[in-house]
Design a protein around this motif. Structure first.
Motif, mmCIF file in Angstrom:
data_model
loop_
_atom_site.group_PDB
_atom_site.id
_atom_site.type_symbol
_atom_site.label_atom_id
_atom_site.label_comp_id
_atom_site.label_asym_id
_atom_site.label_seq_id
_atom_site.Cartn_x
_atom_site.Cartn_y
_atom_site.Cartn_z
ATOM 1 N N LEU A 2 -19.019 -11.401 11.573
ATOM 2 C CA LEU A 2 -17.683 -10.830 11.464
ATOM 3 C C LEU A 2 -16.845 -11.797 10.635
ATOM 4 N N SER A 3 -16.259 -11.330 9.558
ATOM 5 C CA SER A 3 -15.391 -12.199 8.773
ATOM 6 C C SER A 3 -13.965 -11.668 8.810
ATOM 7 N N SER A 4 -13.035 -12.597 8.878
ATOM 8 C CA SER A 4 -11.604 -12.304 8.787
ATOM 9 C C SER A 4 -11.145 -12.959 7.496
ATOM 10 N N SER A 5 -10.945 -12.151 6.453
ATOM 11 C CA SER A 5 -10.865 -12.719 5.106
ATOM 12 C C SER A 5 -9.595 -12.330 4.365
ATOM 13 N N HIS A 6 -8.895 -13.337 3.829
ATOM 14 C CA HIS A 6 -7.837 -13.107 2.848
ATOM 15 C C HIS A 6 -8.117 -13.911 1.582
ATOM 16 N N ALA A 7 -9.289 -14.565 1.536
ATOM 17 C CA ALA A 7 -9.674 -15.334 0.356
ATOM 18 C C ALA A 7 -11.185 -15.309 0.195
ATOM 19 N N VAL A 8 -11.896 -16.253 0.840
ATOM 20 C CA VAL A 8 -13.326 -16.412 0.572
ATOM 21 C C VAL A 8 -14.232 -16.214 1.785
ATOM 22 N N ALA A 9 -13.683 -15.949 2.960
ATOM 23 C CA ALA A 9 -14.513 -15.878 4.163
ATOM 24 C C ALA A 9 -15.595 -14.819 4.054
ATOM 25 N N LYS A 10 -15.321 -13.745 3.335
ATOM 26 C CA LYS A 10 -16.317 -12.674 3.194
ATOM 27 C C LYS A 10 -17.511 -13.100 2.352
ATOM 28 N N GLY A 11 -17.426 -14.277 1.694
ATOM 29 C CA GLY A 11 -18.472 -14.710 0.787
ATOM 30 C C GLY A 11 -19.596 -15.493 1.423
ATOM 31 N N VAL A 12 -19.646 -15.557 2.757
ATOM 32 C CA VAL A 12 -20.745 -16.267 3.420
ATOM 33 C C VAL A 12 -22.075 -15.602 3.068
ATOM 34 N N LEU A 13 -23.120 -16.414 3.017
ATOM 35 C CA LEU A 13 -24.444 -15.885 2.694
ATOM 36 C C LEU A 13 -25.072 -15.264 3.936
ATOM 37 N N VAL A 14 -25.619 -14.067 3.782
ATOM 38 C CA VAL A 14 -26.254 -13.358 4.891
ATOM 39 C C VAL A 14 -27.619 -12.857 4.452
ATOM 40 N N ASN A 15 -28.489 -12.646 5.441
ATOM 41 C CA ASN A 15 -29.812 -12.092 5.187
ATOM 42 C C ASN A 15 -29.758 -10.560 5.205
ATOM 43 N N PRO A 16 -30.758 -9.892 4.654
ATOM 44 C CA PRO A 16 -30.742 -8.426 4.609
ATOM 45 C C PRO A 16 -30.683 -7.767 5.987
ATOM 46 N N ASP A 17 -31.227 -8.433 7.023
ATOM 47 C CA ASP A 17 -31.234 -7.823 8.349
ATOM 48 C C ASP A 17 -30.043 -8.254 9.200
ATOM 49 N N GLN A 18 -29.091 -8.980 8.616
ATOM 50 C CA GLN A 18 -27.867 -9.336 9.323
ATOM 51 C C GLN A 18 -26.757 -8.360 8.940
ATOM 52 N N LEU A 19 -26.029 -7.884 9.928
ATOM 53 C CA LEU A 19 -24.908 -6.972 9.701
ATOM 54 C C LEU A 19 -23.641 -7.793 9.442
ATOM 55 N N HIS A 20 -22.949 -7.502 8.337
ATOM 56 C CA HIS A 20 -21.730 -8.221 7.987
ATOM 57 C C HIS A 20 -20.572 -7.224 7.911
ATOM 58 N N ILE A 21 -19.579 -7.413 8.794
ATOM 59 C CA ILE A 21 -18.387 -6.564 8.833
ATOM 60 C C ILE A 21 -17.179 -7.435 8.525
ATOM 61 N N CYS A 22 -16.437 -7.074 7.507
ATOM 62 C CA CYS A 22 -15.293 -7.874 7.076
ATOM 63 C C CYS A 22 -13.982 -7.169 7.389
ATOM 64 N N TYR A 23 -13.112 -7.849 8.148
ATOM 65 C CA TYR A 23 -11.725 -7.401 8.297
ATOM 66 C C TYR A 23 -10.946 -8.053 7.164
ATOM 67 N N CYS A 24 -10.590 -7.278 6.163
ATOM 68 C CA CYS A 24 -9.956 -7.808 4.954
ATOM 69 C C CYS A 24 -8.438 -7.655 5.051
ATOM 70 N N HIS A 25 -7.752 -8.779 5.100
ATOM 71 C CA HIS A 25 -6.287 -8.781 5.136
ATOM 72 C C HIS A 25 -5.714 -8.515 3.747
ATOM 73 N N THR A 26 -6.449 -8.933 2.731
ATOM 74 C CA THR A 26 -6.075 -8.708 1.338
ATOM 75 C C THR A 26 -7.173 -9.257 0.441
#
Length: 387
Positions: free
Chosen positions: A91-115
């Motif tokens: 789970l990322s809470s991102s207004h800059a770079v937090a959504k850019g973490v590296l993930v594997n294909p079998d990991q679910l990545h959900i981003c709450y984007c503030h902007t």
């Protein structure tokens, strides 16, 4: 399943809406917390005091405590150093770079984007024009850095499986920058923190960080013309300039503790807001007090403030445009004509639509839905999902 929650930075100076979202998520999801830097876990006044938080090499850089924006070229590299392979859901809470973490294909990545990153996209020219480094040869170098950051930002967005936006305004910006759709879930606003006050005093109020894009100087220029009493609460790099241009009818209090802010919010005749925000928590907090809002009619304010001219029965304030002092002057004069028609109870009711409980229900339901629909590495759904 094991959860990780990634945020940009955790410092005593970072106490905005994105940090409120992080706090609310941690109340309902048992997640390990990561950030570029962390100075909150050693802050006795913080809800994160004593918590183990994963950080990056920026934690040890000079002046990191005051913010890592000064190390902008290194932020993408730093966030990619977080090793999150042990987790099932990111789970990322991102207004800059937090959504850019590296993930594997079998990991679910959900981003709450503030902007999407403000200084790389919408506000690039605002920041360049406000900075001495935005001119000449240094300006050319900074423009190149921002160009590369934008390229990385689009790549990073593709590491996200599902986006959540904090408003429809932000959802449109996510689509424009990344060509990705986003589910809108409004951030939690703790309305119970603010006391309802039906009787108001004869002053207007704005509470804001004093930075250029918040347009507090625009409010000052308008009230210089109006001569009406205005109270300004907040601190920032524009404080000195605002004090220089403000006339005697404007009282500048600087930074104030929460209880003082709450008292002024409850007693103000109206809350004035001139920024184009992605959501904007302060206008909702004002409405929680029963205080009407006069706001610039763009961004999140269009979704939180009901203009009394369009909603005569349930109106909670008045919107103005364009974003110039003259338009605000006219809006305040118009507000004086409609003030008696705005019911403080309507303001309180409107604010309740953005309560933590509504956020909790919507956010957890979306997480559950994503988990059910995201295929595991052993699932037959992989064939349809990636077709």
């Amino acid at each position: 399943m094991k959860y990780a929650l990634v945020h940009e930075w955790l410092t005593p100076k970072a106490t905005g809406g994105s940090e409120l979202v992080v706090r609310e998520i941690l109340r309902h999801i048992d997640a390990d917390l990561y950030a570029l830097i962390d100075f909150e876990s050693v802050n006795p006044q913080s809800y994160l005091y004593g918590r183990k938080i994963g950080t990056t090499f920026l934690q040890h850089f000079p002046l990191a405590r005051n913010g890592v924006q000064k190390y902008l070229p290194l932020l993408p590299l730093a966030i990619e150093q977080l090793d999150l392979r042990q987790y099932d859901v990111i789970l990322s809470s991102s207004h800059a770079v937090a959504k850019g973490v590296l993930v594997n294909p079998d990991q679910l990545h959900i981003c709450y984007c503030h902007t999407p990153m403000r200084y790389a996209w919408d506000l690039t020219f605002d920041y360049l024009n406000a900075s001495r480094l935005g001119r000449g040869l240094p300006g050319t170098f900074i423009r190149y850095i921002l160009h590369r950051v934008r390229q990385w930002d689009v790549i990073a967005a593709n590491r996200v499986d599902y986006f959540i936006a904090n408003s429809y305004h932000t959802a449109r910006r996510i689509w424009r920058c990344y060509r990705r759709q986003a589910k809108v879930i409004y951030p939690p606003v703790n309305c119970d923190r603010f006391s309802f006050q039906a009787q108001k005093e004869d002053f207007y109020l704005t509470v804001s960080r004093l930075v250029s894009y918040k347009k507090v100087s625009l409010i000052v220029e308008a009230f210089n013309q109006l001569g009406y009493p205005l109270v300004i609460i907040g601190d920032g790099p524009e404080l000195r300039r605002i004090r220089q241009i403000a006339k005697p009818n404007i009282q500048i209090l600087g930074a104030q503790p929460n209880e003082v802010v709450e008292q002024y919010m409850a007693n103000a005749k109206a809350f004035v807001y001139a920024a184009c925000e992605d959501f904007g928590i302060a206008p909702v907090e004002a409405q929680a007090c029963g205080t009407p809002v006069i706001a610039y009619g763009e961004g999140g304010a269009l979704e939180t403030v009901l203009d009394i001219r369009q909603f005569p029965e349930t109106g909670t304030g008045l919107l103005f445009s364009p974003q110039i002092p003259e338009a605000l002057v006219k809006a305040v004069e118009t507000f004086c004509q409609f003030q008696g028609q705005i019911n403080p109870e309507s303001c309180r009711t409107r604010a309740a639509n953005f309560s933590p409980k509504i956020f909790e229900t919507s956010y957890l339901a979306f997480i559950e839905d994503c988990c059910q629909n995201f295929p595991s590495k052993d699932s037959d759904k992989n064939c349809d999902f990636f077709r």
